[in-house]
Enzyme design. Structure first.
Site, PDB file in Angstrom:
ATOM      1  N   ILE A  63      -2.816   7.522  -9.498  1.00  0.00           N
ATOM      2  CA  ILE A  63      -2.263   9.047  -9.794  1.00  0.00           C
ATOM      3  C   ILE A  63      -1.314   9.181  -8.861  1.00  0.00           C
ATOM      4  CG2 ILE A  63      -4.594   9.951  -9.019  1.00  0.00           C
ATOM      5  CD1 ILE A  63      -4.240  12.254 -10.931  1.00  0.00           C
ATOM      6  N   SER A  64      -0.051   9.756  -9.008  1.00  0.00           N
ATOM      7  CA  SER A  64       0.640  10.197  -8.349  1.00  0.00           C
ATOM      8  C   SER A  64       0.455  11.362  -7.365  1.00  0.00           C
ATOM      9  CB  SER A  64       2.118  10.517  -8.845  1.00  0.00           C
ATOM     10  OG  SER A  64       2.784   9.423  -9.386  1.00  0.00           O
ATOM     11  N   GLN A  65       0.895  11.124  -6.020  1.00  0.00           N
ATOM     12  CA  GLN A  65       0.552  12.368  -5.238  1.00  0.00           C
ATOM     13  C   GLN A  65       1.232  13.464  -5.590  1.00  0.00           C
ATOM     14  OE1 GLN A  65       2.138  11.380  -1.118  1.00  0.00           O
ATOM     15  NE2 GLN A  65       2.050  13.400  -0.457  1.00  0.00           N
TER      16      GLN A  65
END
Ligand code: SAH
Length: 213
Positions: A63-65
């Site tokens: 899950i992207s930053q």
């Protein structure tokens, strides 16, 4: 699947952090303040949900930053009702942020496990994408083009031609381009054959892979 007062407080702190790191768009900050990121992660990892870090999800993906999500979303300059294509549905978090902004979202994922999981999960917590697609993002989604915005959430070796050609005039493609490190790249379509290109700093993503369906 609860969203408690404590979660809301942690989320506000995350929003403050993103603002201090340079995110200015109030609509984007509001959207991040609303989406319950902890529900997008396995329950054992809830403490990590509101730290500004990428995190592993299923199928070796991440899950992207939050900062990256905010940065890419800000570049899209979404207006309510915009038609947006996302490549790399993953956990669905970025998709939920786009829906909070009033976008009509189409999102493509090539990992079947993630596609199935996220297709069930998003509506369960009240986020309805226009369409979630199991397929290859390199091809885009011709039948629904043109798009006001296209966002790629995996590191691409180059900007795929179909994505550029599926942009509306005035539309924006936000894509991290590169192998080990990616340069966040914004293309704005100025005319049928004219594109403006902006390079906006280094990021690290999991790779955008060739179709294996
Ligand atoms: N937007 C996601 C980030 C997921 S990471 C989120 O908010 O959680 C990137 C995702 O891109 C992974 O799920 C990966 O499986 C997917 N992906 C990689 N190559 C792809 C391709 N060619 N087409 C579609 N999805 C792809």
């Amino acid at each position: 699947m609860k969203d408690t007062f404590k979660h809301k407080g942690m989320r506000q702190q995350l929003v403050d952090t993103l603002e201090s790191k340079g995110i200015k768009d109030k609509d984007v900050l509001n959207a991040i303040g609303k989406v319950p990121r902890h529900l997008f992660m396995d329950s054992g990892f809830i403490d990590h949900a509101y730290v500004d870090k990428a995190f592993p999800i299923a199928a070796d993906q991440t899950i992207s930053q939050p900062y990256t999500v905010a940065f890419q979303t800000e570049l899209l300059q979404i207006k309510s009702g915009d038609k947006v294509l996302e490549i790399g549905t993953g956990s669905g978090y970025q998709c939920a942020v786009l829906i909070e902004l009033g976008a009509k979202v189409y999102s493509i994922e090539r990992q079947q496990e993630l596609f199935k999981k996220t297709s069930k999960f998003l509506p369960k917590i009240g986020y309805r994408a226009k369409k979630l697609i199991f397929g290859d993002g390199y091809k885009g989604l011709k039948e629904e083009a043109p798009f006001d915005g296209i966002i790629v959430t995996a590191g691409a070796p180059f900007a795929p031609k179909p994505l550029l050609s599926q942009l509306a005039i005035g539309g924006r493609l936000v894509i991290p381009v590169g192998d080990d490190v990616q340069i966040m790249t914004l293309f704005i379509r100025k005319g049928t054959k004219e594109f403006e290109k902006h390079e906006l700093g280094e990021f690290r993503f999991v790779p955008m892979l060739e179709d294996k369906n």
